[in-house]
Design an enzyme around this catalytic site. Structure first.
Site, PDB file in Angstrom:
ATOM      1  CD  GLN A 121      -3.886  -4.661   6.373  1.00 32.60           C
ATOM      2  OE1 GLN A 121      -3.624  -3.877   5.700  1.00 32.60           O
ATOM      3  NE2 GLN A 121      -4.529  -5.660   6.228  1.00 32.60           N
ATOM      4  CE  LYS A 168      -3.966  -2.322   2.013  1.00 30.70           C
ATOM      5  NZ  LYS A 168      -4.344  -2.943   3.251  1.00 30.70           N
ATOM      6  CG  ASP A 174     -10.541  -0.577   4.481  1.00 33.61           C
ATOM      7  OD1 ASP A 174     -10.227  -0.788   3.116  1.00 33.61           O
ATOM      8  OD2 ASP A 174      -9.904  -0.833   5.427  1.00 33.61           O
TER       9      ASP A 174
END
Ligand code: NDP
Length: 286
Positions: free
Chosen positions: A97, A53, A120
């Site tokens: 995460q 990422k 997200d």
């Protein structure tokens, strides 16, 4: 024989568009979109994701801020970090995460992320926005699925879309996004009476189960577009999807491979959402 949808190539095109928009923001507003990534613990797979990422952000000019916390961090301290990032003007997107250590409730943390920074798309406000068709942040993998359909000029309008899997991160949001695009949507899951009959009706088939080859190639309706989200590690160490690829590609008009299909799109859509969050923040300030 189907067109094999090259997720890497599609992701590259989208990333180039993002890069140009990021440069535009820098030129016009002296602003660099920023993504904060929070990683708790030492899970090796999570470390690889986070590194990928970070690299992808760099390539398009998005600033990334990594926060590595030990697995022993308390829920309270993690929440405090999320609150701090919510207030930080340089941070437009926040990604926590998963998985988190067992003593931390993931919903508590994800719900604390500001819906404006929820790149997200997991916050209930953004999930609700998707349900009612309002603007918001859509989850990255489903957004990637939609881009892949677009890449082969597959307009869902009026088509039978069959989704296999009903998770909150893939199956349900994909179903809603296809409904938004006027498909007639069927959602299948582990209690579906005849998966074969449902899949056979699909002009578009999106499979997100997590079991190798469970959707047989000979179930696929001739000419269907097949998007395989599944990632499974085989005994020989290679990755494969949930769809029996070799036989399915003989019947489908277009199909994604695993790896190299949906996978590359997920990070790309994270960049897309971070750029959107930066642009939205400018709109709110004006
Ligand atoms: P979940 O385990 O959360 O959901 C799996 C779904 O599959 C459930 O709805 C389950 O049904 C359904 N299912 C399980 N067995 C069957 C069966 N025999 N027949 C029909 N349906 C079945 O998985 P995720 O949605 O998180 O992920 C699915 C796959 O996609 C995984 O392989 C994951 O690794 C991959 N993935 C890939 C991403 C990428 O970037 N490429 C991103 C996210 C996920 P029920 O609800 O009834 O239990």
């Amino acid at each position: 024989m189907a067109t094999i949808i090259d997720g890497k190539a599609v992701a590259k095109v989208v990333q180039q568009q993002i890069k140009e928009e990021v440069e535009g923001l820098e030129r016009r507003w002296s602003m660099a979109p920023g993504l904060a990534v929070v990683l708790v613990g030492d899970d090796p797979a999570s470390h690889i994701y986070v590194r990928n990422k970070e690299k992808a952000c760099k390539e398009v000019g998005i600033k990334s801020f990594e926060h590595f916390l030990p697995a022993t961090v308390s829920e309270k301290d993690l929440l405090a970090l999320v609150h701090q990032l919510n207030k930080d003007k340089h941070v437009h997107g926040i990604l926590v995460q998963l998985p988190l250590p067992p003593h931390i409730r993931p919903e508590k943390i994800l719900n604390a992320v500001s819906p404006f920074k929820d790149v997200d798309g997991f916050h209930p406000v953004n999930q609700g926005n998707l349900v009612v068709g309002a603007d918001g942040y859509r989850p990255c993998t489903p957004l990637g699925v939609m881009k892949l359909l677009e890449s082969v000029d597959c307009d869902p309008k009026g088509k039978n879309a069959v989704i296999v899997g009903r998770s909150n991160i893939v199956g349900k949001p994909v179903a809603l996004m296809l409904l938004e695009k006027h498909a007639t949507v069927t959602i299948c899951h582990s209690r579906t009476a005849s998966l074969r009959d449902e899949v056979a009706r699909g002009d578009i088939v999106v499979v997100a189960i997590g079991k190798a080859g469970i959707v047989r190639g000979d179930w696929i309706k001739p000419g269907a577009v097949v998007i395989d989200v599944g990632i499974n590690r085989q005994a020989n160490g290679k990755l494969c999807g949930d769809v029996e690829f070799e036989t399915a590609k003989e019947r489908a008009s277009a199909i994604t491979p695993v790896p190299g299909g949906v996978g590359p799109m997920t990070i790309c859509m994270l960049l897309f959402n971070t750029l959107k969050a930066a642009k939205d923040s400018l709109q709110r300030e004006r």
